[in-house]
Design an enzyme around this catalytic site. Structure first.
Site, PDB file in Angstrom:
ATOM      1  N   SER A   1       4.702   0.800  13.559  1.00 38.71           N
ATOM      2  CA  SER A   1       4.439   2.237  13.424  1.00 38.71           C
ATOM      3  C   SER A   1       5.141   3.070  14.494  1.00 38.71           C
ATOM      4  O   SER A   1       5.096   2.750  15.688  1.00 38.71           O
ATOM      5  CB  SER A   1       2.938   2.512  13.494  1.00 38.71           C
ATOM      6  OG  SER A   1       2.728   3.912  13.471  1.00 38.71           O
TER       7      SER A   1
ATOM      8  N   SER B   1       4.341   6.243  14.836  1.00 37.51           N
ATOM      9  CA  SER B   1       3.459   7.388  15.089  1.00 37.51           C
ATOM     10  C   SER B   1       3.073   7.548  16.560  1.00 37.51           C
ATOM     11  O   SER B   1       3.087   8.678  17.066  1.00 37.51           O
ATOM     12  CB  SER B   1       2.213   7.290  14.207  1.00 37.51           C
ATOM     13  OG  SER B   1       2.583   7.434  12.858  1.00 37.51           O
TER      14      SER B   1
ATOM     15  N   GLY C   1       9.007   7.133  -9.527  1.00 35.13           N
ATOM     16  CA  GLY C   1       7.810   6.420  -9.090  1.00 35.13           C
ATOM     17  C   GLY C   1       6.552   7.190  -9.446  1.00 35.13           C
ATOM     18  O   GLY C   1       6.584   8.428  -9.583  1.00 35.13           O
TER      19      GLY C   1
ATOM     20  N   LYS D   1      -5.000   4.421   2.813  1.00 37.59           N
ATOM     21  CA  LYS D   1      -5.111   5.861   2.544  1.00 37.59           C
ATOM     22  C   LYS D   1      -6.190   6.192   1.500  1.00 37.59           C
ATOM     23  O   LYS D   1      -6.836   7.231   1.595  1.00 37.59           O
ATOM     24  CB  LYS D   1      -3.760   6.433   2.098  1.00 37.59           C
ATOM     25  CG  LYS D   1      -2.738   6.469   3.226  1.00 37.59           C
ATOM     26  CD  LYS D   1      -1.441   7.134   2.793  1.00 37.59           C
ATOM     27  CE  LYS D   1      -0.393   7.008   3.880  1.00 37.59           C
ATOM     28  NZ  LYS D   1       0.872   7.674   3.511  1.00 37.59           N
TER      29      LYS D   1
ATOM     30  N   GLY E   1      13.560   8.926   4.685  1.00 35.79           N
ATOM     31  CA  GLY E   1      12.234   9.486   4.909  1.00 35.79           C
ATOM     32  C   GLY E   1      11.823   9.674   6.358  1.00 35.79           C
ATOM     33  O   GLY E   1      10.662   9.994   6.624  1.00 35.79           O
TER      34      GLY E   1
ATOM     35  N   THR F   1      -2.380   4.824   7.573  1.00 31.95           N
ATOM     36  CA  THR F   1      -1.202   4.424   6.808  1.00 31.95           C
ATOM     37  C   THR F   1      -1.542   3.234   5.915  1.00 31.95           C
ATOM     38  O   THR F   1      -2.709   2.861   5.776  1.00 31.95           O
ATOM     39  CB  THR F   1       0.006   4.192   7.758  1.00 31.95           C
ATOM     40  OG1 THR F   1       1.163   3.949   6.971  1.00 31.95           O
ATOM     41  CG2 THR F   1      -0.225   3.025   8.694  1.00 31.95           C
TER      42      THR F   1
HETATM   43  P1  ATR Z   1       3.122   3.330  -3.122  1.00 30.63           P
HETATM   44  O1  ATR Z   1       1.763   3.632  -2.551  1.00 30.63           O
HETATM   45  O2  ATR Z   1       4.161   2.972  -2.089  1.00 30.63           O
HETATM   46  O3  ATR Z   1       3.590   4.386  -4.048  1.00 30.63           O
HETATM   47  P2  ATR Z   1       2.343   1.681  -5.335  1.00 30.63           P
HETATM   48  O4  ATR Z   1       1.156   2.552  -5.613  1.00 30.63           O
HETATM   49  O5  ATR Z   1       2.216   0.205  -5.451  1.00 30.63           O
HETATM   50  O6  ATR Z   1       2.928   1.947  -3.895  1.00 30.63           O
HETATM   51  O7  ATR Z   1       3.529   2.175  -6.301  1.00 30.63           O
HETATM   52  C1  ATR Z   1       4.787   1.608  -6.246  1.00 30.63           C
HETATM   53  C2  ATR Z   1       5.720   2.417  -7.140  1.00 30.63           C
HETATM   54  O8  ATR Z   1       7.044   1.871  -7.048  1.00 30.63           O
HETATM   55  C3  ATR Z   1       5.356   2.383  -8.607  1.00 30.63           C
HETATM   56  O9  ATR Z   1       5.768   3.569  -9.230  1.00 30.63           O
HETATM   57  C4  ATR Z   1       6.188   1.178  -9.105  1.00 30.63           C
HETATM   58  O10 ATR Z   1       6.439   1.204 -10.500  1.00 30.63           O
HETATM   59  P3  ATR Z   1       5.352   0.602 -11.543  1.00 30.63           P
HETATM   60  O11 ATR Z   1       4.300   1.642 -11.712  1.00 30.63           O
HETATM   61  O12 ATR Z   1       6.133   0.345 -12.768  1.00 30.63           O
HETATM   62  O13 ATR Z   1       4.850  -0.658 -10.886  1.00 30.63           O
HETATM   63  C5  ATR Z   1       7.448   1.415  -8.327  1.00 30.63           C
HETATM   64  N1  ATR Z   1       8.261   0.193  -8.143  1.00 30.63           N
HETATM   65  C6  ATR Z   1       8.042  -0.788  -7.256  1.00 30.63           C
HETATM   66  N2  ATR Z   1       9.005  -1.726  -7.336  1.00 30.63           N
HETATM   67  C7  ATR Z   1       9.862  -1.304  -8.304  1.00 30.63           C
HETATM   68  C8  ATR Z   1      11.080  -1.837  -8.864  1.00 30.63           C
HETATM   69  N3  ATR Z   1      11.587  -2.978  -8.432  1.00 30.63           N
HETATM   70  N4  ATR Z   1      11.687  -1.130  -9.836  1.00 30.63           N
HETATM   71  C9  ATR Z   1      11.165   0.025 -10.276  1.00 30.63           C
HETATM   72  N5  ATR Z   1      10.023   0.573  -9.788  1.00 30.63           N
HETATM   73  C10 ATR Z   1       9.385  -0.080  -8.817  1.00 30.63           C
END
Ligand code: ATR
Length: 277
Positions: free
Chosen positions: A15, A17, A130, A69, A246, A65
């Site tokens: 972290s 932070s 996402g 959350k 980010g 984090t």
């Molecule tokens: P976070 O809190 O980081 O957003 P999360 O709630 O697990 O973590 O969500 C991960 C996001 O990344 C989701 O939108 C996931 O898509 P799915 O809903 O289809 O699972 C996306 N994601 C993760 N790995 C991916 C990959 N290899 N290709 C495309 N989308 C991915």
């Protein structure tokens, strides 16, 4: 009588932070102590309550984090409207027996876009990749900037469609644009002025099956992950987009938390420069 703050997560060793808040405190002359605390997976609430008890009235707040959350959202005895919309809390304030939950992630992203990158979301066609927690946290703050459109595209189309529907009917909210939820194939033939990657794909170096044509000329491509060059950033650069990671969002959400706690807004540019160095 130094006020105490902490960031809770698992893992937490990486972290940034504590460093960011130490720089803010030095810059603004605030006397605070900020530490990183590793909480075991099922002991988040216990760890926060112990921090409050041990502080003997000097524990004032905390950041939260991954992966806590949502738990922080449930732990809060009161929540701000942006925390409600995000369904997650990254900032806790401890006040006279109450635990107030807020979410500064979306505000941090919008501030980074507007103030550091000169990319005002107002009137822009925005694509959010996402539909997980990271995406959810930034939707309302982006909508409140009045973009021309906000499209949420996700590998699992259903999740994007449901998320868009949810944010399309927020009660009592002055949002003019209704987001649209689609799967990645729905991106064919469409282009955007701002593309934000809120998937976690970059963490595993996974390539997103998204078309290069989604980047309009003069597009800004924003990767929420920081500290590494992700396949999304490579694709965006190859398409001629202006690319940001980010780190700015991390510093700006921290500044927003610091402001909530201390009532002083630190300058972020020197801190961002120190982090980049
Ligand atoms: P976070 O809190 O980081 O957003 P999360 O709630 O697990 O973590 O969500 C991960 C996001 O990344 C989701 O939108 C996931 O898509 P799915 O809903 O289809 O699972 C996306 N994601 C993760 N790995 C991916 C990959 N290899 N290709 C495309 N989308 C991915």
């Amino acid at each position: 009588m130094t006020d105490r703050y902490a960031v809770f997560g698992n893992p937490i060793g990486h972290s940034q932070s504590p460093r960011i808040h130490a720089l803010f405190a030095a810059q603004t002359g605030q006397d605070i102590c900020y530490e990183a605390i590793l909480a075991e997976p099922d002991e988040f609430a216990t760890a926060v309550n112990a921090f409050i008890a041990e502080g003997k009235g000097l524990a004032r707040g905390a950041n939260v984090t991954v992966p806590f959350k949502e738990e922080a959202y449930r732990l809060a005895t009161r929540r701000t409207s942006r925390a409600e919309a995000a369904g997650a809390v990254n900032t806790l304030s401890f006040e006279a027996g109450a635990i107030i939950g807020d979410n500064t992630d979306g505000a941090g992203l919008v501030r980074d876009l507007k103030h550091n990158l000169g990319c005002d979301p107002t009137g822009r066609r925005i694509l959010l990749l996402g539909a997980g927690g990271a995406a959810r946290g930034v939707i309302l703050p982006l909508l409140l900037e009045n973009p021309a459109e906000l499209v949420i595209a996700n590998r699992t189309e259903d999740t994007a469609v449901r998320l868009a529907l949810e944010f399309g009917r927020l009660p009592g909210c002055a949002v003019k644009v209704k987001p649209e939820g689609i799967g990645f194939p729905g991106l064919a033939g469409r282009s955007f002025d701002l593309v934000i990657n809120a998937t976690s794909a970059g963490l595993s170096n996974a390539v997103l099956p998204t078309p290069t044509s989604m980047f309009a000329p003069d597009c800004v491509a924003y990767e929420m992950v920081y500290g590494r060059e992700t396949p999304f950033m490579l694709q965006a650069r190859a398409a001629g987009a202006r690319v940001a990671d980010g780190l700015g969002m991390l510093v700006e959400q921290a500044a927003e938390s610091f402001f909530l706690w201390r009532g002083v807004r630190p300058l972020t540019a020197p801190v961002l420069a120190a982090m980049n160095a």
